[in-house]
Motif scaffolding. Sequence first.
Motif, PDB file in Angstrom:
ATOM      1  N   LEU A 134       0.882  -1.164   0.000  1.00  0.00           N
ATOM      2  CA  LEU A 134       0.000   0.000   0.000  1.00  0.00           C
ATOM      3  C   LEU A 134       0.920   1.214   0.000  1.00  0.00           C
ATOM      4  N   ASN A 135       0.780   2.084  -1.018  1.00  0.00           N
ATOM      5  CA  ASN A 135       1.774   3.133  -1.241  1.00  0.00           C
ATOM      6  C   ASN A 135       1.136   4.523  -1.249  1.00  0.00           C
ATOM      7  N   VAL A 136       1.794   5.474  -0.589  1.00  0.00           N
ATOM      8  CA  VAL A 136       1.301   6.850  -0.578  1.00  0.00           C
ATOM      9  C   VAL A 136       2.474   7.815  -0.692  1.00  0.00           C
ATOM     10  N   ALA A 137       2.151   9.038  -1.103  1.00  0.00           N
ATOM     11  CA  ALA A 137       3.097  10.150  -1.035  1.00  0.00           C
ATOM     12  C   ALA A 137       2.691  10.988   0.164  1.00  0.00           C
ATOM     13  N   ALA A 138       3.564  11.097   1.142  1.00  0.00           N
ATOM     14  CA  ALA A 138       3.228  11.823   2.367  1.00  0.00           C
ATOM     15  C   ALA A 138       2.927  13.292   2.084  1.00  0.00           C
ATOM     16  N   LYS A 139       3.574  13.830   1.053  1.00  0.00           N
ATOM     17  CA  LYS A 139       3.301  15.213   0.646  1.00  0.00           C
ATOM     18  C   LYS A 139       3.706  15.389  -0.812  1.00  0.00           C
ATOM     19  N   ALA A 140       3.084  16.358  -1.456  1.00  0.00           N
ATOM     20  CA  ALA A 140       3.494  16.711  -2.810  1.00  0.00           C
ATOM     21  C   ALA A 140       4.810  17.471  -2.723  1.00  0.00           C
ATOM     22  N   GLY A 142       2.966  14.238  -6.615  1.00  0.00           N
ATOM     23  CA  GLY A 142       2.871  13.196  -5.592  1.00  0.00           C
ATOM     24  C   GLY A 142       3.152  11.830  -6.182  1.00  0.00           C
ATOM     25  N   ILE A 143       3.860  11.787  -7.313  1.00  0.00           N
ATOM     26  CA  ILE A 143       4.074  10.512  -7.997  1.00  0.00           C
ATOM     27  C   ILE A 143       4.998   9.575  -7.223  1.00  0.00           C
ATOM     28  N   ASP A 144       5.884  10.133  -6.407  1.00  0.00           N
ATOM     29  CA  ASP A 144       6.853   9.291  -5.695  1.00  0.00           C
ATOM     30  C   ASP A 144       6.208   8.704  -4.444  1.00  0.00           C
ATOM     31  N   LYS A 145       5.488   7.605  -4.639  1.00  0.00           N
ATOM     32  CA  LYS A 145       4.771   6.968  -3.530  1.00  0.00           C
ATOM     33  C   LYS A 145       5.620   5.848  -2.922  1.00  0.00           C
ATOM     34  N   ARG A 146       5.512   5.700  -1.621  1.00  0.00           N
ATOM     35  CA  ARG A 146       6.316   4.719  -0.888  1.00  0.00           C
ATOM     36  C   ARG A 146       5.418   3.804  -0.057  1.00  0.00           C
ATOM     37  N   GLY A 149       5.373   1.050  -5.825  1.00  0.00           N
ATOM     38  CA  GLY A 149       5.025   2.463  -5.696  1.00  0.00           C
ATOM     39  C   GLY A 149       5.706   3.360  -6.702  1.00  0.00           C
ATOM     40  N   GLN A 150       6.666   2.845  -7.463  1.00  0.00           N
ATOM     41  CA  GLN A 150       7.473   3.697  -8.337  1.00  0.00           C
ATOM     42  C   GLN A 150       6.701   4.246  -9.533  1.00  0.00           C
ATOM     43  N   PHE A 151       5.604   3.601  -9.908  1.00  0.00           N
ATOM     44  CA  PHE A 151       4.785   4.134 -10.990  1.00  0.00           C
ATOM     45  C   PHE A 151       3.686   5.060 -10.450  1.00  0.00           C
ATOM     46  N   GLY A 152       3.774   5.387  -9.160  1.00  0.00           N
ATOM     47  CA  GLY A 152       2.783   6.269  -8.558  1.00  0.00           C
ATOM     48  C   GLY A 152       1.513   5.559  -8.159  1.00  0.00           C
ATOM     49  N   GLU A 153       1.585   4.222  -8.076  1.00  0.00           N
ATOM     50  CA  GLU A 153       0.373   3.461  -7.737  1.00  0.00           C
ATOM     51  C   GLU A 153       0.183   3.369  -6.228  1.00  0.00           C
ATOM     52  N   ASN A 154      -1.077   3.350  -5.831  1.00  0.00           N
ATOM     53  CA  ASN A 154      -1.426   3.171  -4.420  1.00  0.00           C
ATOM     54  C   ASN A 154      -1.398   1.713  -4.000  1.00  0.00           C
ATOM     55  N   LEU A 155      -1.786   0.833  -4.917  1.00  0.00           N
ATOM     56  CA  LEU A 155      -1.833  -0.600  -4.633  1.00  0.00           C
ATOM     57  C   LEU A 155      -0.918  -1.336  -5.597  1.00  0.00           C
ATOM     58  N   THR A 156       0.088  -2.002  -5.066  1.00  0.00           N
ATOM     59  CA  THR A 156       0.877  -2.926  -5.874  1.00  0.00           C
ATOM     60  C   THR A 156       0.337  -4.315  -5.581  1.00  0.00           C
ATOM     61  N   THR A 157      -0.130  -4.994  -6.617  1.00  0.00           N
ATOM     62  CA  THR A 157      -0.825  -6.265  -6.417  1.00  0.00           C
ATOM     63  C   THR A 157      -0.043  -7.431  -6.990  1.00  0.00           C
ATOM     64  N   THR A 160       5.088  14.121 -16.584  1.00  0.00           N
ATOM     65  CA  THR A 160       5.540  13.944 -15.204  1.00  0.00           C
ATOM     66  C   THR A 160       6.058  12.529 -14.978  1.00  0.00           C
ATOM     67  N   PHE A 161       5.307  11.542 -15.459  1.00  0.00           N
ATOM     68  CA  PHE A 161       5.681  10.132 -15.330  1.00  0.00           C
ATOM     69  C   PHE A 161       7.029   9.887 -15.998  1.00  0.00           C
ATOM     70  N   ALA A 162       7.185  10.381 -17.225  1.00  0.00           N
ATOM     71  CA  ALA A 162       8.425  10.174 -17.973  1.00  0.00           C
ATOM     72  C   ALA A 162       9.607  10.855 -17.287  1.00  0.00           C
ATOM     73  N   SER A 163       9.407  12.079 -16.840  1.00  0.00           N
ATOM     74  CA  SER A 163      10.498  12.820 -16.209  1.00  0.00           C
ATOM     75  C   SER A 163      10.905  12.191 -14.880  1.00  0.00           C
ATOM     76  N   PHE A 164       9.918  11.732 -14.119  1.00  0.00           N
ATOM     77  CA  PHE A 164      10.214  11.109 -12.833  1.00  0.00           C
ATOM     78  C   PHE A 164      11.050   9.842 -13.008  1.00  0.00           C
ATOM     79  N   LEU A 165      10.729   9.049 -14.022  1.00  0.00           N
ATOM     80  CA  LEU A 165      11.475   7.810 -14.263  1.00  0.00           C
ATOM     81  C   LEU A 165      12.792   8.048 -14.984  1.00  0.00           C
ATOM     82  N   GLY A 166      12.894   9.184 -15.678  1.00  0.00           N
ATOM     83  CA  GLY A 166      14.106   9.462 -16.427  1.00  0.00           C
ATOM     84  C   GLY A 166      14.259   8.597 -17.664  1.00  0.00           C
ATOM     85  N   GLN A 167      13.133   8.245 -18.285  1.00  0.00           N
ATOM     86  CA  GLN A 167      13.144   7.380 -19.465  1.00  0.00           C
ATOM     87  C   GLN A 167      12.740   8.183 -20.701  1.00  0.00           C
ATOM     88  N   ARG A 168      13.647   8.308 -21.659  1.00  0.00           N
ATOM     89  CA  ARG A 168      13.331   8.999 -22.902  1.00  0.00           C
ATOM     90  C   ARG A 168      12.341   8.174 -23.717  1.00  0.00           C
TER      91      ARG A 168
END
Length: 233
Positions: free
Chosen positions: A7-13, A25-29, A90-98, A130-138
């Motif tokens: 279960l993943n959340v970002a404590a703050k933006a 808030g994409i960086d969820k832990r 959580g690295q894709f910004g998901e709340n639930l990793t299943t 945002t997703f692309a920049s956060f991951l650093g994937q061209r």
Amino acid sequence: MPVVLSLNVAAKAVPADYTRAGTTGIDKRPVDGPLRISAPGAKGTAGSGVAGDAIGDWSVHGGDYQAVYGYAREDFDWWQTELGVELHNGQFGENLTTQGIDHTSARIGEQWRIGTATLEVSGPRVPCRTFASFLGQRGWVKRFTEVARPGAYFRVLEPGLIAPGDEITVLHRPDHDVTVELFLRAITTDASLLPRLLEPGDSVPPEVVQLVHRRTVIDLAPEIAASRVPGED
């Protein structure tokens, strides 16, 4: 048995110069939980449906039809092999990793019981800058779209508590075949599929219904990139 691995959340933006809002808030832990899951409210006026989870730009993320985002660990593992990098929950910004359940073939309107909450599949994650920049994937937006393993957004039908280790039970599967994958392709690469997004009825986000109604199949394709579709940033 399908379960919630984390279960993943970002404590703050946090500040991010690659976003329009200036924060993300994409960086969820992963957190221990359980956390309260509820319907947050209309898009643009509310954030995440997961208690304690921050969202940077409410105009394009959050709200009732994007209350919870889930991603399958199996898809993470596939991407790890493709990208040659380790991807944590959580690295894709998901709340639930299943684990043990397929998001890509889930049908819009499909209902999952997790913990004491009932969630309904409402659409795919649409990749954004945002997703692309956060991951650093061209080329990430194009690649993620073409592969079409987007994970699923959910709305909350019954609020409740969800924690890591909770079992996932599919309570209802609609008899149409509008899947998360088809939804993604309709709003990104194959405009001819758009009319089919009306089949699941109220399970489809209102802005997508409006999108289908106001465009024809002929003139839709050039405008897709500029449309404010669920998950774009």
